[in-house]
Write an enzyme that holds these catalytic residues in place. Structure first.
Site, PDB file in Angstrom:
ATOM      1  N   ASP A  49      47.324  51.840  44.177  1.00  0.00           N
ATOM      2  CA  ASP A  49      46.568  50.748  43.584  1.00  0.00           C
ATOM      3  C   ASP A  49      45.242  51.243  43.017  1.00  0.00           C
ATOM      4  O   ASP A  49      44.770  52.347  43.337  1.00  0.00           O
ATOM      5  CB  ASP A  49      46.324  49.673  44.663  1.00  0.00           C
ATOM      6  CG  ASP A  49      46.243  48.274  44.079  1.00  0.00           C
ATOM      7  OD1 ASP A  49      46.006  48.141  42.872  1.00  0.00           O
ATOM      8  OD2 ASP A  49      46.411  47.310  44.845  1.00  0.00           O
ATOM      9  N   ASP A 105      49.869  40.623  39.350  1.00  0.00           N
ATOM     10  CA  ASP A 105      49.712  39.956  40.643  1.00  0.00           C
ATOM     11  C   ASP A 105      50.272  38.547  40.586  1.00  0.00           C
ATOM     12  O   ASP A 105      50.441  37.896  41.621  1.00  0.00           O
ATOM     13  CB  ASP A 105      48.232  39.907  41.053  1.00  0.00           C
ATOM     14  CG  ASP A 105      47.792  41.206  41.704  1.00  0.00           C
ATOM     15  OD1 ASP A 105      48.673  42.023  42.057  1.00  0.00           O
ATOM     16  OD2 ASP A 105      46.580  41.414  41.862  1.00  0.00           O
TER      17      ASP A 105
HETATM   18  C1  GLA Z   1      45.785  44.436  44.454  1.00  0.00           C
HETATM   19  C2  GLA Z   1      47.271  44.460  44.220  1.00  0.00           C
HETATM   20  C3  GLA Z   1      47.969  43.540  45.188  1.00  0.00           C
HETATM   21  C4  GLA Z   1      47.633  43.963  46.597  1.00  0.00           C
HETATM   22  C5  GLA Z   1      46.129  43.991  46.786  1.00  0.00           C
HETATM   23  C6  GLA Z   1      45.760  44.570  48.127  1.00  0.00           C
HETATM   24  O1  GLA Z   1      45.239  43.215  44.104  1.00  0.00           O
HETATM   25  O2  GLA Z   1      47.565  44.120  42.895  1.00  0.00           O
HETATM   26  O3  GLA Z   1      49.358  43.568  44.982  1.00  0.00           O
HETATM   27  O4  GLA Z   1      48.182  45.231  46.866  1.00  0.00           O
HETATM   28  O5  GLA Z   1      45.482  44.755  45.798  1.00  0.00           O
HETATM   29  O6  GLA Z   1      44.394  44.601  48.335  1.00  0.00           O
END
Ligand code: GLA
Length: 730
Positions: free
Chosen positions: A478, A548
């Protein structure tokens, strides 16, 4: 495929199966763009450079050299010598002068496709050979050599461009702007197609008419971004999936970019793409070279669909390195939307054991397993297990999962550091920052300065240590913020403008090292959802978390825009819980499954909250995944109808390469009263083949399905969906 130079006419020709790209040399000096379009064997197209018209080339009319420079179709435009359109290259000397004129000085035609040092790039691979044309230009005043590279592949209609600069002099040169590609053409009532959006709303297709002056997209956020996408296309009016012309560019790069279209005083268009010049300056020391990332150019004279399939095949055959590219990906369940930070080993094992009963094959433990991380305010950089949550660490958890027959995946955010972390306390200068200025926080975190080799070493080793500690099959990598106060404690003051690009090179170096040590790893990139979904990242990871936003209806437009360029096998897509955590919408579980099947497929929900009926549907969805995954992963993709345009229904299909099998996904976004079935004409089938529709056993010729179509009956309720599966019987 062929690349050759017609010496008599001074024209370079690059021929793919369906396209030709031709470059002429005017006056023996100026490298000009003569033709790009449908394949044409005749390379007598030098006259298209218009050197017989006024303003004539300098050898015939030196008095008006500036007028020539301002209208010539350059292959690579430069700043400061009379071309006032958007330029690709701006160089400053130690004396502060900014003028550059490139003059043709030779060429080479090579077999194969060279790699670009430190950068992701397309490769010939097993899928077909490649040829590369290198045109060498020089500015003798600057002692600068510029190599323009053009590669084509045997099995593709794409053209790959990149540029290398070499300082052959004894003084520093300051590169203020180095774009990677330029395409000068006559306007053809073009519209500009881009993919724009925001967090949770990435890559929506949008058109605008090309008008006088500049228009385009770009970002200086340090990542390719949620907001803009490193893609631009010029399309003729009334473009459809099957008709109209498209000139597209996509940047194999994950940082700041700029893609512009300029309509000039002469009604010509210039399309450019490259690293964004804002915040960029590269010091080219004597003897040093700089390589700009590559641009993939695609031309289609049969509409957008052809463009899409050219990109998909190119990326599957010549860009994505992962050994997982052609493999079945395990069905995963991710705990993020189920637990957020609130979990421990037992909770994860409970989710996993329930999910295993329905056929889920991998548990992915998301954010919150390390340091003291119980919310998003701390611990990034401290990649050691929180034993309070996970006694026995990752090794114990992975062993227990293995006993259940489950693989184990983890979340990491290696490029970041929380101010509240041991790492930051011991190395505050490792964060990207401007000394003396308070750093702007975003999600309570700073970005690590990956221009520093010792930081890259540290991050690389801490990630590797985690992966060595347990049996880990998958990493969700990420990256959750954009850049501000772009400064490095390490770079020389003259080189601060290199930080943005060096950071991206650092990311690439980290992912290369990771995959070198763990070649079996399934890597999924993610940037607060789809903030860095680009060809550069796909070189390392065969799939990227698309957004997301997991709401099935929102995903239609997001996945449509993403699939405009990238194969469905790259699109991270999961079924999540309702009401959806981002938009609060309630959609049927079944429909959520159909939409996620248009990507990598998996679950991101609290399985304990599913009803018995939903658990049954989950089992069926997983069966569908096993049945269709290779078709979806390897097949040809066709957009049939877009809810983004009609607001009522969405439809796309995937056809196997041998055209023996097809899967149509139909989503009814809005139910209508007293309405009859919708006729949808299919695409990509073999006309004379007879296909059977699995559900009814009814047989149709490919011709009938494509010309007559199927009738999609109305369904009760909004957000409903249906799959149609066809197999060839003759
Ligand atoms: C980001 C990712 C999510 C999740 C969060 C965790 O927003 O896109 O899918 O993994 O971080 O903090």
């Amino acid at each position: 495929m062929s690349v050759y130079f017609d010496e008599e006419r001074s024209v370079f020709c690059l021929m793919t199966e369906n396209t030709s790209y031709m470059i002429g040399i005017a006056d023996g000096k100026y490298v000009g763009h003569a033709y790009y379009g449908a394949r044409m064997e005749d390379c007598g197209c030098g006259y298209l450079l218009r050197t017989d018209e006024r303003p004539e080339p300098p050898s015939r009319n030196i008095r008006e050299k500036a007028a020539f420079a301002d209208s010539f179709f350059y292959e690579y435009s430069t700043w400061g010598v009379g071309d006032y359109r958007d330029s690709c290259l701006r160089v400053r000397t130690e004396g502060g002068a900014r003028a550059c004129e490139l003059v043709f000085d030779g060429y080479r035609i090579l077999d194969g496709k060279p790699e670009l040092p430190g950068l992701p790039s397309t490769f010939a691979g097993e899928a077909g050979s490649a040829q590369t044309l290198e045109i060498v230009c020089r500015d003798d005043c600057l002692k600068l050599k510029v190599i323009l590279r053009y590669s084509i592949f045997e099995d593709s209609d794409a053209l790959i461009r990149s540029v290398e600069l070499v300082n052959e002099g004894g003084e520093r040169l300051y590169l203020e702007k180095v774009l990677s590609a330029c395409l000068d053409m006559d306007n053809n009532e073009f519209q500009m197609l881009t993919l724009t959006g925001s967090w949770a709303r990435e890559r929506h297709m949008g058109y605008q008419k090309v008008s006088r002056g500049y228009q385009g997209v770009g970002t200086t956020r340090g990542i390719s971004s949620h907001q803009e996408h490193p893609f631009i296309a010029l399309v003729t009016e009334n473009i459809t999936e099957t008709t109209g012309e498209v000139y597209a560019m996509n940047f194999v790069y994950s940082g700041n970019f700029k893609a512009d279209v300029e309509l000039s005083q002469f009604d010509t268009v210039r399309m450019t793409m490259g690293i964004h010049p804002d915040g960029f300056e590269w010091v080219l020391e004597p003897g040093a070279s700089f390589t700009a990332p590559e641009v993939v150019c695609v031309y289609s004279d049969s509409g957008l669909g052809q463009m899409t399939r050219t990109f998909h095949d190119l990326y599957r055959n010549h860009l994505i390195r992962s050994r997982w590219l052609h493999e079945k990906r395990p069905v995963l369940i991710n705990n993020w939307e189920a637990t957020y930070f609130d979990f421990d080993t037992e909770r994860l094992l409970e989710i996993a054991s329930e999910a295993a009963k329905d056929g889920v094959e991998m548990l992915v433990m998301d954010d919150g397993w390390f340091g003291r991380r119980n919310d998003d305010t701390c611990s990034l950089g401290d990649w050691s297990v929180n034993e309070k949550k996970l006694p026995g660490g990752l090794a114990y958890l992975s062993r227990r999962l293995k006993e259940m027959g489950m693989r184990f995946g983890i979340w990491l955010e290696p490029e970041m550091v929380s101010p509240d972390s041991d790492l930051y306390r011991s190395h505050p200068d490792w964060a990207v920052h401007v000394p003396g200025r308070e750093g702007t926080l975003s999600r309570s975190q700073y970005i690590l300065d990956l221009s520093r080799p010792e930081v890259v070493d540290y991050v690389s080793e801490s990630v590797a240590r985690v992966l060595r500690s347990a049996d880990i099959s998958y990493v969700k990598w990420d990256m959750n913020r954009q850049m501000t106060e772009v400064g490095s404690a390490c770079l020389d003051s003259a080189c601060q403008g290199e930080l943005y690009h060096r950071y991206v090179l650092g990311v690439y170096e980290l992912q290369s090292r990771l995959l070198r040590e763990f070649p079996e790893l399934l890597l999924e990139n993610c940037t607060s959802g789809g903030g860095r979904f680009d060809p550069g990242m796909l070189y390392y990871s065969p799939q990227i978390w698309c957004s997301d936003d997991t709401d099935a209806m929102e995903r239609l437009a997001i996945q449509e825009g993403t699939a405009l360029l990238y194969p469905l096998s790259t699109i991270g897509a999961h079924v999540s819980i309702c009401p959806n955590h981002i938009v609060g919408r309630v959609t049927p579980f079944e429909t959520r499954g159909y939409v996620a099947l248009g990507g990598t497929f998996g679950y991101e929900l609290d399985i304990m909250r599913l009803s018995g009926e939903e658990r049954g549907q989950m089992r069926q969805q997983i069966e569908l995944y096993h049945k269709y995954q290779s078709l979806v992963r390897e097949g040809d993709y066709y957009r049939l109808a877009s809810a983004r345009e009609n607001h009522e229904y969405d439809c796309y299909m995937v056809v196997s390469k041998d055209r023996r099998e097809a899967l149509v996904t139909y989503i009814q976004v809005r139910a209508r009263a007293n309405f009859h079935s919708r006729r949808i004409r299919l695409a990509g089938l073999a006309e004379d083949t007879c296909y059977v529709l699995e559900e009814t056993g009814r047989q149709y010729s490919g011709r009938l399905l494509m010309k007559g179509g199927i009738l999609a009956a109305p369904m009760a309720g909004d957000y409903t969906g249906k799959l149609y599966h066809f197999s060839a019987v003759s």
